[in-house]
Design a protein around this motif. Structure first.
Motif, mmCIF file in Angstrom:
data_model
loop_
_atom_site.group_PDB
_atom_site.id
_atom_site.type_symbol
_atom_site.label_atom_id
_atom_site.label_comp_id
_atom_site.label_asym_id
_atom_site.label_seq_id
_atom_site.Cartn_x
_atom_site.Cartn_y
_atom_site.Cartn_z
ATOM 1 N N ARG A 190 -12.454 -10.292 45.685
ATOM 2 C CA ARG A 190 -11.264 -10.120 44.846
ATOM 3 C C ARG A 190 -11.525 -9.061 43.774
ATOM 4 O O ARG A 190 -10.659 -8.228 43.490
ATOM 5 C CB ARG A 190 -10.903 -11.450 44.198
ATOM 6 N N ALA A 191 -12.721 -9.076 43.201
ATOM 7 C CA ALA A 191 -13.068 -8.091 42.174
ATOM 8 C C ALA A 191 -13.114 -6.687 42.760
ATOM 9 O O ALA A 191 -12.617 -5.736 42.143
ATOM 10 C CB ALA A 191 -14.407 -8.451 41.539
ATOM 11 N N VAL A 192 -13.684 -6.558 43.939
ATOM 12 C CA VAL A 192 -13.775 -5.238 44.579
ATOM 13 C C VAL A 192 -12.382 -4.693 44.876
ATOM 14 O O VAL A 192 -12.094 -3.512 44.627
ATOM 15 C CB VAL A 192 -14.636 -5.307 45.859
ATOM 16 N N VAL A 193 -11.495 -5.554 45.366
ATOM 17 C CA VAL A 193 -10.121 -5.120 45.647
ATOM 18 C C VAL A 193 -9.434 -4.691 44.353
ATOM 19 O O VAL A 193 -8.768 -3.659 44.315
ATOM 20 C CB VAL A 193 -9.328 -6.237 46.364
ATOM 21 N N LEU A 233 -20.986 -4.329 30.230
ATOM 22 C CA LEU A 233 -20.126 -4.478 31.401
ATOM 23 C C LEU A 233 -19.482 -5.860 31.425
ATOM 24 O O LEU A 233 -18.294 -5.996 31.737
ATOM 25 C CB LEU A 233 -20.931 -4.258 32.689
ATOM 26 N N LEU A 234 -20.257 -6.879 31.097
ATOM 27 C CA LEU A 234 -19.716 -8.241 31.109
ATOM 28 C C LEU A 234 -18.605 -8.408 30.081
ATOM 29 O O LEU A 234 -17.574 -9.021 30.375
ATOM 30 C CB LEU A 234 -20.828 -9.253 30.840
ATOM 31 N N THR A 235 -18.802 -7.907 28.894
ATOM 32 C CA THR A 235 -17.807 -8.081 27.839
ATOM 33 C C THR A 235 -16.657 -7.097 27.951
ATOM 34 O O THR A 235 -15.644 -7.261 27.270
ATOM 35 C CB THR A 235 -18.449 -7.942 26.447
ATOM 36 N N ALA A 236 -16.799 -6.074 28.784
ATOM 37 C CA ALA A 236 -15.779 -5.031 28.985
ATOM 38 C C ALA A 236 -15.430 -4.338 27.670
ATOM 39 O O ALA A 236 -14.288 -3.972 27.433
ATOM 40 C CB ALA A 236 -14.532 -5.586 29.670
ATOM 41 N N LEU A 281 -10.516 -7.376 35.365
ATOM 42 C CA LEU A 281 -11.037 -8.569 36.037
ATOM 43 C C LEU A 281 -11.079 -9.756 35.090
ATOM 44 O O LEU A 281 -11.201 -9.597 33.882
ATOM 45 C CB LEU A 281 -12.451 -8.296 36.557
ATOM 46 N N THR A 282 -11.031 -10.954 35.667
ATOM 47 C CA THR A 282 -11.240 -12.156 34.869
ATOM 48 C C THR A 282 -12.716 -12.204 34.491
ATOM 49 O O THR A 282 -13.552 -11.552 35.136
ATOM 50 C CB THR A 282 -10.883 -13.426 35.661
ATOM 51 N N PRO A 283 -13.087 -12.968 33.466
ATOM 52 C CA PRO A 283 -14.504 -13.039 33.100
ATOM 53 C C PRO A 283 -15.398 -13.492 34.267
ATOM 54 O O PRO A 283 -16.494 -12.945 34.451
ATOM 55 C CB PRO A 283 -14.526 -14.060 31.967
ATOM 56 N N GLN A 284 -14.942 -14.447 35.071
ATOM 57 C CA GLN A 284 -15.757 -14.915 36.194
ATOM 58 C C GLN A 284 -15.905 -13.827 37.257
ATOM 59 O O GLN A 284 -16.993 -13.609 37.783
ATOM 60 C CB GLN A 284 -15.133 -16.172 36.795
ATOM 61 N N GLU A 285 -14.827 -13.115 37.555
ATOM 62 C CA GLU A 285 -14.908 -12.011 38.509
ATOM 63 C C GLU A 285 -15.831 -10.917 37.980
ATOM 64 O O GLU A 285 -16.633 -10.355 38.726
ATOM 65 C CB GLU A 285 -13.515 -11.418 38.759
#
Length: 165
Positions: free
Chosen positions: A141-144, A33-36, A103-107
């Motif tokens: 922001r990630a949820v949106v 999930l983190l690396t997408a 998403l951005t990596p931080q998000e």
């Protein structure tokens, strides 16, 4: 009798193997999930997990009652954050897939820790060294972004074909 005579290294290895057998699947899913990356093609996720597990194994005797899953998850998140920071503007990246790719990596990191892992906001903030307000903003922001469907142009509409007269 044999258990008592077994070396401490052997016991340590068996305990660690039992931990990995129970937790590796979920930890690999978190790394993916983190690396997408796609679940069936996730070399970065596997590398992140391998390095986090190696660190946990090296620290195994010092954990003393600490949750090895939480310890490994923290190492996984920390290594991902570190690599994401140094990859910005760097080499060409693999094609990201899945819903979290937007998403951005931080998000992505905050969304996975907060929403998938259920970590509290203040615990996530402490782990990442961010203010709790910033974690809340990034999670919102990630949820949106996840709730909003990705923009795709509509297919061209063709009119009725007219037969030549």
């Amino acid at each position: 009798m044999r258990e008592r005579q077994a070396s401490p290294g052997g016991r340590r290895a068996r305990e660690f193997e039992a931990f990995v057998a129970g937790a590796a699947g979920r930890l690999l899913h978190i790394a993916t999930l983190l690396t997408a990356e796609a679940p069936d093609d996730n070399p970065r996720a596997r590398r992140l997990l391998t390095l986090a597990l190696a660190h946990t194994y090296a620290s195994w005797d010092r954990l003393r009652g600490e949750d090895p899953y939480a310890h490994t998850r923290e190492r996984l998140a920390g290594r991902f954050a570190h690599e994401a920071w140094y990859r910005r503007g760097g080499r060409a990246r693999r094609q990201l897939s899945g819903a979290l790719a937007a998403l951005t990596p931080q998000e992505r990191l905050i969304a996975v820790l907060r929403l998938y892992e259920g970590m509290a906001e203040d615990q996530t903030a402490a782990l990442l060294g961010l203010p709790a307000d910033r974690v809340r903003i990034l999670c919102d922001r990630a949820v949106v972004a996840l709730a909003r469907p990705a923009y795709r142009p509509a297919p061209a509409v063709r009119g009725p074909e007219v037969a030549p007269s």
